[in-house]
Design an enzyme around this catalytic site. Sequence first.
Site, PDB file in Angstrom:
ATOM      1  N   ARG A 103    -118.322  25.070  -4.756  1.00  0.00           N
ATOM      2  CA  ARG A 103    -117.350  24.202  -5.307  1.00  0.00           C
ATOM      3  C   ARG A 103    -116.283  24.918  -5.752  1.00  0.00           C
ATOM      4  NH1 ARG A 103    -118.676  20.665  -2.472  1.00  0.00           N
ATOM      5  NH2 ARG A 103    -119.393  18.760  -2.981  1.00  0.00           N
ATOM      6  N   GLU A 151    -108.529  20.169  -5.779  1.00  0.00           N
ATOM      7  CA  GLU A 151    -108.518  20.063  -4.289  1.00  0.00           C
ATOM      8  C   GLU A 151    -107.462  18.744  -4.040  1.00  0.00           C
ATOM      9  OE1 GLU A 151    -111.830  20.283  -1.677  1.00  0.00           O
ATOM     10  OE2 GLU A 151    -112.387  22.183  -2.565  1.00  0.00           O
ATOM     11  N   HIS A 169    -111.449  23.230   2.772  1.00  0.00           N
ATOM     12  CA  HIS A 169    -112.774  22.625   2.714  1.00  0.00           C
ATOM     13  C   HIS A 169    -113.410  22.144   4.247  1.00  0.00           C
ATOM     14  CE1 HIS A 169    -115.439  20.241  -0.274  1.00  0.00           C
ATOM     15  NE2 HIS A 169    -116.101  20.667   0.573  1.00  0.00           N
TER      16      HIS A 169
END
Length: 321
Positions: free
Chosen positions: A239, A268, A286
């Site tokens: 993360r 994000e 991601h």
Amino acid sequence: MTRPSLFVTRKLPPDVEARLARDYEASLNSGDVLPSRDGILSGAAGKDGLLVTVTDRIDADLIRALPPSVKIIATFSVGYDHIDIAAAKARGIAVTNTPDVLTDATAEIALLLMLGAARQATSAIATLRSGQWKNWAPTGMLGMELTGKRLGILGLGRIGRVTAHRARAFGMEVHYHNRRRLDPAQEAGATYHADIESLFRVSDVLSLHCASTPETRRIVNRATIALLPQNAIVVNTARGDIVDDEALIEALASGRLAAAGLDVFANEPNLDPRYLDLPNAFLLPHLGSATRETRNAMGFRALDNLDAFFAGRTPPDLLTA
Ligand code: DGY
């Protein structure tokens, strides 16, 4: 027999949506429009459950505002830092995730990041694509070999262990830190470090695999980066908020760190734009679980949890606060 009703926040793979449509009164998101907070609340009206993803912030306020009909929130993800589990529990709402099925895909991305960062792939690709590659040069575009390097894994869980296994095939020596030492079978020869300081000091490549929690947020910061060997590499598939962007960008810009490979970012998709200017930052949007096999498996796993819940059984991946 009436089928349970679900609000599904994102478009899911076709086979997953087919099963949803077969077994549930499912409100699907065919246009894949990111729902707002109000959109989640209005979509949840009268529904028995929600099927959400990492892009939905299911915080305590939203959970309190959910209609009483909602009894379960199944997330299409292994991570669940976007859901306030304690608030859900307080309202008697079950929460499930999708562990195991994305382990291999995410470990593969960790290796891609290590290789991309170590071999300066960002600047090499830019050189080639911009027509700046003039000739092969004995001293041009030199990176670092992974062979023989020490890989420090912060969080030797499912994904960390598979990453370690893959990295051993590259001849890397594996070190790790967890709160508790693993048994020898799970360590598979990795060296345990009782504190992160000791791990960081030996990590030529540091790969982050811990969950985002109050304890791990910004654990990679100015003070801990200073412990890494000169020219170390930082890789993050976990993360974004585990890393203090300010400190990492400074260390990459100054050359204190050789490179970083990042698949996840704070805030994000609005990553700190300074990363985009760093030739030694190898960046992906991601993609950890982004394979056809894994995204199907994640959907089926989320559905297995929902099926169990609505059949009156304990869902296999029930989370507790
Ligand atoms: C997860 O599952 O937590 C990933 O970040 C998205 O697949």
